[in-house]
Design a protein around this motif. Sequence first.
Motif, PDB file in Angstrom:
ATOM      1  N   GLU A 236       6.691  -9.419   3.161  1.00  0.00           N
ATOM      2  CA  GLU A 236       5.433  -9.985   3.647  1.00  0.00           C
ATOM      3  C   GLU A 236       4.785  -9.064   4.691  1.00  0.00           C
ATOM      4  O   GLU A 236       3.559  -8.912   4.713  1.00  0.00           O
ATOM      5  N   VAL A 237       5.601  -8.475   5.549  1.00  0.00           N
ATOM      6  CA  VAL A 237       5.075  -7.523   6.527  1.00  0.00           C
ATOM      7  C   VAL A 237       4.519  -6.289   5.828  1.00  0.00           C
ATOM      8  O   VAL A 237       3.431  -5.793   6.155  1.00  0.00           O
ATOM      9  N   VAL A 238       5.252  -5.793   4.840  1.00  0.00           N
ATOM     10  CA  VAL A 238       4.808  -4.618   4.081  1.00  0.00           C
ATOM     11  C   VAL A 238       3.487  -4.897   3.383  1.00  0.00           C
ATOM     12  O   VAL A 238       2.546  -4.081   3.442  1.00  0.00           O
ATOM     13  N   ASP A 239       3.374  -6.058   2.738  1.00  0.00           N
ATOM     14  CA  ASP A 239       2.133  -6.417   2.046  1.00  0.00           C
ATOM     15  C   ASP A 239       0.959  -6.478   3.022  1.00  0.00           C
ATOM     16  O   ASP A 239      -0.167  -6.051   2.705  1.00  0.00           O
ATOM     17  N   ALA A 240       1.219  -6.996   4.234  1.00  0.00           N
ATOM     18  CA  ALA A 240       0.153  -7.093   5.252  1.00  0.00           C
ATOM     19  C   ALA A 240      -0.268  -5.703   5.711  1.00  0.00           C
ATOM     20  O   ALA A 240      -1.462  -5.440   5.901  1.00  0.00           O
ATOM     21  N   VAL A 241       0.689  -4.804   5.882  1.00  0.00           N
ATOM     22  CA  VAL A 241       0.360  -3.434   6.297  1.00  0.00           C
ATOM     23  C   VAL A 241      -0.485  -2.752   5.217  1.00  0.00           C
ATOM     24  O   VAL A 241      -1.504  -2.124   5.513  1.00  0.00           O
TER      25      VAL A 241
END
Length: 368
Positions: free
Chosen positions: A358-363
């Motif tokens: 989820e963090v990767v997708d947001a970045v």
Amino acid sequence: MAGRTVLKHVFKSHPFVGPSYMSLRSVAYMPRPGDGTPRPVTLIPGDGIGPLVTGAVEQVMEAMHAPVYFERYDVHGDMKIVPIEVMDSIRKNKVCIKGGLKTPVGGGVSSINVLLRKELDLYASLVHCFNLQGLPTRHDNVDIVVIRENTEGEYSGLEHEVVPGVVESLKVITKFCSERIAKYAFEYAYLNNRKKVTAVHKANIMKLADGLFLESCREVASKYPGIKYNEIIVDNCCMQLVSKPEQFDVMVTPNLYGNLVANTAAGIAGGTGVMPGGNVGADHAVFEQGASAGNVGNEKIMEQKKANPVALLLSSAMMLRHLQFPSFADRLETAVKRVIAEGKHRTKDVGGDSTTQEVVDAVIANLD
């Protein structure tokens, strides 16, 4: 001074800045012909959460079409040596990015991390500890770079049992290694428009060993009159770090003290999960999470896939600058800082409940 300003844009990590900054262009980076050729980078996923966070780096690099490609090798902390093909790859590529390697406590297995540093003569460890907007901490205005000698000191591995129940462990400090780490620290400060270098020591007790380290730092400091130089005893340093960290700028340390100081500074600035770092020598560089990956073997984090990828993503931005791709580094760093500032996607260690993905997708969604 104009040249110094441009170098500051290229090399120094900045706090999060809003969209108004992004509309401004600094002086253009003028590459040499062929500088845009994709570069091979050795990738070591590592142990525990390592594959999760290195996988995050691979995804983000692909999404931003960064001019790098990875040569992947499985290396684990319980190995007795670094496989020869891995060393050959790093020597050829000159750059490596790695996840954490779990070092066994006790026993006869050496640290693979230490072996890598010694084999490649990665004599300087750099950890950048700074406040991130949107991430509350006890102290504001923290922006500390810890530069640690990486090859000798207590990490020399010279231990033996004199008689049963008595172990002798040798700390080795040399003029050569002390001088070159001091030179690196002052050169870093000069190129990044830093104002002060602090040498950390225990020369009041280890008068010869740490005395030699201080003597070397003083000699190098005399050649950089524009940079303030001071010294601090390591125990007082730790106390000052947790009470008034904003007084520190660049810190240069022998091996063991640097490990302790960097982890303390990382904890003050937001935790090991968000602090970038790397190890560099004359010819090679290995980028990894800045402070000790204490959660590398945390099975719960691995099962839930909730490892924090921020530290290694910021380390990969450092790697892109090292490879002379500053615009890609700026894009990645700005996207990561936007995600943290927004506060919607954070892993548990920084107050959220997001998964790594989820963090990767947001970045990726915040990449310009």
